[in-house]
Scaffold this active site. Structure first.
Site, PDB file in Angstrom:
ATOM      1  N   ALA A  18       0.818  -1.207   0.000  1.00  0.00           N
ATOM      2  CA  ALA A  18       0.000   0.000   0.000  1.00  0.00           C
ATOM      3  C   ALA A  18       0.855   1.261   0.000  1.00  0.00           C
ATOM      4  O   ALA A  18       0.553   2.232  -0.701  1.00  0.00           O
ATOM      5  CB  ALA A  18      -0.934  -0.011   1.210  1.00  0.00           C
ATOM      6  N   GLU A  38      10.203   3.534   5.415  1.00  0.00           N
ATOM      7  CA  GLU A  38      10.154   2.080   5.485  1.00  0.00           C
ATOM      8  C   GLU A  38      11.154   1.586   6.520  1.00  0.00           C
ATOM      9  O   GLU A  38      12.302   2.033   6.561  1.00  0.00           O
ATOM     10  CB  GLU A  38      10.467   1.470   4.117  1.00  0.00           C
ATOM     11  CG  GLU A  38      10.808  -0.005   4.106  1.00  0.00           C
ATOM     12  CD  GLU A  38       9.741  -0.894   4.742  1.00  0.00           C
ATOM     13  OE1 GLU A  38      10.117  -1.901   5.385  1.00  0.00           O
ATOM     14  OE2 GLU A  38       8.532  -0.591   4.602  1.00  0.00           O
ATOM     15  N   ALA A  39      10.706   0.642   7.379  1.00  0.00           N
ATOM     16  CA  ALA A  39      11.571   0.120   8.442  1.00  0.00           C
ATOM     17  C   ALA A  39      12.644  -0.820   7.909  1.00  0.00           C
ATOM     18  O   ALA A  39      13.718  -0.946   8.509  1.00  0.00           O
ATOM     19  CB  ALA A  39      10.722  -0.605   9.491  1.00  0.00           C
ATOM     20  N   ASN A 101       6.202 -12.711  -0.725  1.00  0.00           N
ATOM     21  CA  ASN A 101       5.066 -13.638  -0.769  1.00  0.00           C
ATOM     22  C   ASN A 101       5.183 -14.600  -1.956  1.00  0.00           C
ATOM     23  O   ASN A 101       6.182 -14.603  -2.685  1.00  0.00           O
ATOM     24  CB  ASN A 101       3.740 -12.864  -0.790  1.00  0.00           C
ATOM     25  CG  ASN A 101       3.571 -12.030  -2.054  1.00  0.00           C
ATOM     26  OD1 ASN A 101       4.355 -12.109  -2.994  1.00  0.00           O
ATOM     27  ND2 ASN A 101       2.528 -11.222  -2.089  1.00  0.00           N
ATOM     28  N   HIS A 503      -2.228 -13.563   5.979  1.00  0.00           N
ATOM     29  CA  HIS A 503      -3.224 -12.689   5.366  1.00  0.00           C
ATOM     30  C   HIS A 503      -3.925 -11.862   6.444  1.00  0.00           C
ATOM     31  O   HIS A 503      -5.134 -11.646   6.371  1.00  0.00           O
ATOM     32  CB  HIS A 503      -4.265 -13.513   4.589  1.00  0.00           C
ATOM     33  CG  HIS A 503      -3.716 -14.207   3.386  1.00  0.00           C
ATOM     34  ND1 HIS A 503      -4.418 -15.170   2.695  1.00  0.00           N
ATOM     35  CD2 HIS A 503      -2.528 -14.071   2.742  1.00  0.00           C
ATOM     36  CE1 HIS A 503      -3.682 -15.603   1.677  1.00  0.00           C
ATOM     37  NE2 HIS A 503      -2.533 -14.953   1.695  1.00  0.00           N
ATOM     38  N   THR A 548      -4.274 -11.691  -0.137  1.00  0.00           N
ATOM     39  CA  THR A 548      -4.629 -10.305   0.173  1.00  0.00           C
ATOM     40  C   THR A 548      -3.788  -9.255  -0.538  1.00  0.00           C
ATOM     41  O   THR A 548      -4.087  -8.067  -0.432  1.00  0.00           O
ATOM     42  CB  THR A 548      -4.542 -10.071   1.689  1.00  0.00           C
ATOM     43  OG1 THR A 548      -3.281 -10.553   2.170  1.00  0.00           O
ATOM     44  CG2 THR A 548      -5.663 -10.773   2.414  1.00  0.00           C
TER      45      THR A 548
END
Length: 573
Positions: A18, A38-39, A101, A503, A548
């Site tokens: 996202a 972003e980590a 993923n 998910h 997802t």
């Protein structure tokens, strides 16, 4: 980056699926200053690690390089009544979980999104979200009014003429269901046997980072990107979020002011950020010593995942896939359990020709079975003793007995399909896949494990009595062929073996602003708090009947459009 802006128009928290969408779409207006935080590590064009690009993703799960270290979750209660916990692999890298993923790119079914609208998420019915599914994709196989041809995410399938012997054997075995073979799981909404869609081009993963943060986007002067940087806290001015306090890679802290903060940290980290900022159930916040800014009881509630099982099967040599063939998943089955109180198309099954990256894995098939429309619900809370630490996650899998009933019945069906002359007719050849710490250590990619697994593979291909002994040891003595005929044993096994499919969703549920349990309104704005938007899987009112990732990208596209609409009112179609 070394020089962070001190003030921006939009601060995006999280560079996952996202967040990458948000950064691209909102920085398209050169007058809007955007910062993406972003980590994990960045993966700029030309510097994407080979293991992320690989069409075969499983080695990414073994180690902490690209995931949140130490994150785990209560899964369910086992047959012995004890709570079972399992490591939860949430991506911490640019692109988030789209970088680690299985690259699945299915949308779900129209009824999923019509249910969102009926639950109070006005404007999120199927006809409302379809333009954004089309916007995000370039479908390389299917055309027509349901598909996009110019989006940043390529979607393809390995079609039946190109199937290797394993895929052909699986399809013949699955034909016993009587379900038809279909081409397009994103455009044909009935049950059937499909080649699964995945986000991939030229046999390489296309993550959200690759799709949305390309070189042209990164070159925009109004877009700043910083990696290995965590949000220590949201900064509030009364009931308005005014920015964030960032923890830099060197451990230092820097405050960045923002007109709007968009949280895209995922269904586990996003609610934790809200709770630490005082947005959530008042009683829980007080127990954690946190001042209540907005009493939103739904923050951290409604946690959902697809309850799943993983089953392995020893494959005869003619069905094995060469290790040089990277994509291993070819066939998916969408079906209906037919059980009382359950919807149609409520079960999903995929078949992979590889159980691991090594020689041993090449001799095993892997079946993933899950409840496509679960009823079980969990929740997330902070640890009152350490509110700034990792959240306390309870997936609550099988908390609704209908999910246990469906998994047990569908596992019995799977055993009947897989123990087949098309695959392997030996009932002893099918067994529970194990993800114990020992198996995870063996799955790390290194020379030692390559040698060990090569030896084990040779032994497994030896005399049948030795193979049966090895499989019995690996399975912990569970004989799936035997327990399939014993209802009590089958249900006990499901309770012990169930896990989530990573998910996680629903913890900042979208709904009507008058709904006390809703967290964000249909535009993603946090109810009762100004300047704060959530746009990720956490806003899903319920799980779509799908992996997802693509639905999450769709959500970000739609909410980004709403945020940008005061300055840009183009038609997403």
């Amino acid at each position: 980056m070394s020089d962070l802006p001190s003030a921006v128009d939009v601060l995006i928290v999280g560079g996952g699926s996202a967040g990458c969408v948000m950064a691209n779409r909102l920085s398209a207006d050169p007058g809007r200053r955007v910062l993406l935080v972003e980590a994990g590590q960045d993966t700029p064009p030309g510097q994407v690690p080979a293991e992320i690009l690989d069409s075969y993703p499983m080695p990414l799960f073994f180690g902490d390089t690209y995931i949140w270290p130490g994150l785990d979750a209560a899964v369910t209660r086992g047959a012995d009544g004890r709570v079972r916990r399992r490591a939860y692999e949430q991506g911490r890298v640019m692109g988030g979980s789209s970088s680690i993923n299985v690259q699945a790119a299915n949308r779900g079914l129209p009824r999923d999104y019509d249910a969102w609208a009926a639950a109070g998420a006005a404007g999120w019915a199927w006809e409302d979200v379809l333009p954004y599914f089309r916007r995000l994709e370039t479908d390389l196989d299917c055309d027509g009014p349901l598909h996009g041809r110019n989006g940043p995410v390529p979607i393809r399938r390995i079609l039946e003429p190109s199937w290797p012997p394993f895929a052909q054997a699986v399809a013949r075995a699955f034909d016993a269901t009587g379900l038809p073979r279909r081409l397009d799981q994103n455009g044909e909404f009935e049950d059937g046997i499909f080649p699964p869609a995945f986000s991939n081009r030229d046999d390489a993963r296309v993550s959200a980072a690759a799709a949305y943060l390309d070189a042209r986007t990164r070159a925009r002067r109004n877009l700043a990107i910083t990696a290995r940087t965590e949000v220590a806290a949201l900064v509030l001015d009364g009931r308005r979020v005014a920015g964030a306090l960032l923890r830099l890679p060197d451990g230092g802290l820097q405050r960045v002011a923002a007109r709007r903060v968009v949280v895209c940290a995922g269904a586990l980290q996003s609610p934790a950020l809200l709770l630490r900022a005082g947005i959530g159930p008042a009683e829980h916040l007080r127990a954690c010593g946190i001042t209540v800014v907005a009493d939103r009881p739904g923050v951290g509630e409604n946690l959902r995942d697809h309850p799943a099982l993983t089953i392995a099967q020893y494959l005869p040599r003619p069905l094995r896939l060469p290790l040089s063939y990277r994509r291993a998943s070819f066939v998916a089955l969408r079906s209906s359990s037919g059980l009382p109180g359950c919807s149609a198309s409520d079960m999903y099954l995929t078949a992979s020709a590889r159980g691991g990256w090594h020689a041993l894995g090449a001799s095993l098939a892997l079946y993933f079975l899950w409840v496509n429309q679960p009823h079980s619900v969990g929740r997330l809370r902070l640890n009152p003793a350490d509110p700034s630490g990792l959240p306390d996650i309870d997936l609550g899998l099988l908390s609704d007995p209908r999910d246990l009933d469906r998994l047990a019945a569908s596992l019995r069906d799977l055993i009947g399909l897989a123990v087949s002359p098309h695959l392997n007719p030996d009932p002893a050849a099918i067994f529970p896949a194990s993800f114990t710490p020992a198996i995870k250590r063996l799955s790390r990619v290194n020379a030692r494990n390559r040698r060990i697994t090569a030896l084990l593979a040779r032994l497994l291909d030896g005399p049948a009595p030795l193979r049966r002994l090895m499989l019995r040891l690996v399975s912990g003595g569970v004989a799936l062929g035997r327990i399939a005929s014993d209802d009590a044993a089958l249900r006990d096994f499901v309770r012990d073996a169930v896990f989530g499919v990573w998910h996680a969703s629903g913890t900042c549920r979208m709904g009507d602003p008058d709904d006390a349990r809703a967290v964000v309104d249909p535009s993603g704005q946090v109810i009762g708090v100004e300047g704060l938007t959530v746009a990720d899987a956490s806003v899903m009112p319920s799980l779509p009947s799908a992996n997802t990732n693509v639905p999450t990208i769709m959500i970000a596209e739609k909410i980004a459009d709403a945020l940008a609409s005061p300055l840009r009112g183009d038609d997403p179609t």
